[in-house]
Write a protein that holds these residues in place. Structure first.
Motif, mmCIF file in Angstrom:
data_model
loop_
_atom_site.group_PDB
_atom_site.id
_atom_site.type_symbol
_atom_site.label_atom_id
_atom_site.label_comp_id
_atom_site.label_asym_id
_atom_site.label_seq_id
_atom_site.Cartn_x
_atom_site.Cartn_y
_atom_site.Cartn_z
ATOM 1 N N VAL A 168 49.912 -19.075 -26.442
ATOM 2 C CA VAL A 168 48.880 -18.609 -25.508
ATOM 3 C C VAL A 168 48.490 -17.171 -25.833
ATOM 4 C CG1 VAL A 168 48.346 -18.169 -23.078
ATOM 5 C CG2 VAL A 168 49.723 -20.153 -23.705
ATOM 6 N N ARG A 178 46.335 -17.108 -28.913
ATOM 7 C CA ARG A 178 44.937 -17.484 -28.662
ATOM 8 C C ARG A 178 44.144 -16.337 -28.046
ATOM 9 N NH1 ARG A 178 45.276 -23.752 -26.489
ATOM 10 N NH2 ARG A 178 46.389 -24.544 -28.318
ATOM 11 N N PRO A 227 42.510 -24.264 -29.902
ATOM 12 C CA PRO A 227 43.470 -24.976 -30.760
ATOM 13 C C PRO A 227 42.890 -25.461 -32.075
ATOM 14 C CG PRO A 227 42.840 -26.329 -28.885
ATOM 15 C CD PRO A 227 42.303 -24.968 -28.628
ATOM 16 N N SER A 270 39.725 -24.006 -22.224
ATOM 17 C CA SER A 270 40.751 -24.233 -23.243
ATOM 18 C C SER A 270 41.950 -23.304 -23.032
ATOM 19 C CB SER A 270 40.166 -24.029 -24.644
ATOM 20 O OG SER A 270 39.694 -22.708 -24.816
ATOM 21 N N GLY A 303 45.792 -24.724 -22.474
ATOM 22 C CA GLY A 303 46.935 -24.237 -23.245
ATOM 23 C C GLY A 303 48.017 -23.623 -22.376
ATOM 24 N N ASN A 347 50.423 -27.915 -28.190
ATOM 25 C CA ASN A 347 49.244 -27.439 -28.924
ATOM 26 C C ASN A 347 48.040 -27.215 -28.016
ATOM 27 O OD1 ASN A 347 48.494 -30.040 -28.274
ATOM 28 N ND2 ASN A 347 48.343 -30.758 -30.378
ATOM 29 N N GLY A 348 48.230 -27.448 -26.701
ATOM 30 C CA GLY A 348 47.137 -27.184 -25.777
ATOM 31 C C GLY A 348 46.155 -28.309 -25.644
ATOM 32 N N LYS A 349 46.310 -29.371 -26.447
ATOM 33 C CA LYS A 349 45.441 -30.536 -26.322
ATOM 34 C C LYS A 349 46.108 -31.512 -25.365
ATOM 35 C CE LYS A 349 43.780 -30.194 -31.078
ATOM 36 N NZ LYS A 349 43.709 -30.890 -32.366
#
Length: 351
Positions: free
Chosen positions: A132, A135, A142, A151, A155, A341-343
């Motif tokens: 995080v 990012r 991601p 997003s 995440g 992975n935040g997805k």
């Protein structure tokens, strides 16, 4: 046909082993250098931890081998520095209060264990916030796209879940330790976790079942709203309790057994041979306890789920699903709902 895939796997392994080796060597060099100049043990340990975390996050070997570009390396270097700073702060606070910990929660000659368990529960959540932070520093999502508020929230769900899960697990383990109960109380706690996991799996509506771990990339890409991610996050929290009970009982029992064995084998540990045997005995108990208790909890959950399915007239496929669901809740909690992975795949669309 499989040669390119095998080469890619070997390259991935070499890169990660190289990164780990580099981090360990940098940590060792820093530690030896500080000791040579007369630094205190807490300062040396904190500096070594900082260096290790920074190198692990930055992954200079990956940048050198071309698996990461140098701009990513700089961003990860910054993220690693922030995480290392947080970990060092926690370590320093623990060191400052170590005398209080040993005096107030010392048990069976194994002082400061309560504080040690707290540290273990704090370190992992801090590390999970690394991506995080990365990012935020890079301004990218991601997949390399521009970072958006949605997003960022997606995440954030994974490290928040890990923090709450570990917090609950740590609270239960430390409470057991400070109450001074015998190690059998930990076995009862992890057994309760196994039974609660089966109960949750048995009563869960289809919409509340754990999502499959085998999702395609298209499944992940379908989730673009923070609302769906937070829905999954709430589902993850609801599934966390059985795993927290199990892991807390496992942690407490393992530490209590290691403390007892450590006390019994402490005689003669002042010699090199005695110290080695002392350490070997403690490590042996830890490994045996972790493996044995995990197998015990798995057997309890599987047997209970199988009996429930059989008595209710479920077919073999449904019985297998119930066992897998129970074990998933026991060992992983609600982790399947959130993704590192935040997805995050939506709880509804993944089923």
């Amino acid at each position: 046909m499989h040669a390119p895939t095998q080469r890619a796997e070997w390259s991935f392994l070499i890169t990660h082993l190289g990164g780990l080796t580099t981090a360990l060597m940098a940590c060792l060099v820093a530690s030896l250098s500080l000791r040579l100049v007369g630094a205190t043990d807490p300062a040396t340990s904190a500096a070594s931890l900082t260096i290790f975390v920074i190198f692990m996050f930055a992954d200079p070997v990956g940048a050198w081998r071309g698996t990461r570009d140098w701009s990513t390396f700089r961003v990860r270097l910054g993220a690693g520095g922030i995480v290392a700073l947080l970990l060092s702060t926690v370590f320093n606070l623990a060191t400052e209060h170590s005398d209080w910990a040993i005096a107030s929660v010392s048990r069976d000659g194994f002082g400061g264990v309560s504080l040690t368990m707290i540290l273990a529960m704090v370190i992992v959540p801090i590390v999970t916030f690394g991506p995080v932070i990365e990012r935020i520093l890079s301004g990218k999502g991601p997949n390399g796209e521009r970072l958006t508020w949605d997003s960022f929230q997606i995440g954030l769900t994974f490290p928040l879940y890990i923090s709450l899960h570990f917090g609950l697990m740590g609270a239960i383990a430390v409470a057991l330790w400070n109450l001074g109960v015998p190690w059998l109380a930990g076995v009862l706690t992890l057994t309760a976790g196994a039974l609660v996991a089966v109960g949750d799996a048995w009563t869960a509506a289809p919409a509340s079942r754990l999502p499959s771990w085998q999702r395609t990339s298209s499944d992940d890409d379908n989730i673009s709203s923070a609302e769906s991610a937070w829905q999954d996050f709430r589902a993850a929290i609801r599934s966390a309790f059985p795993s927290a009970l199990f892991l807390a009982g496992l942690t407490f029992t393992t530490v209590a057994l290691a403390a007892s064995v450590g006390t019994m084998t402490s005689v003669g540990a002042d010699s090199l041979n005695g110290a080695f045997m002392h350490l070997a005995a403690i490590l042996g108990v830890i490994v045996a306890a972790l493996m044995g208790l995990s197998a015990f909890a798995m057997a309890i959950a599987s047997a209970t789920a199988s009996i429930l399915a059989h008595r209710s007239g479920r077919d073999a496929a449904e019985a297998e699903r119930l066992i897998k669901e129970s074990l998933g809740r026991l060992f992983m909690g609600g982790t399947a709902f959130v993704r590192p992975n935040g997805k995050v795949s939506g709880a509804q669309s993944a089923r």
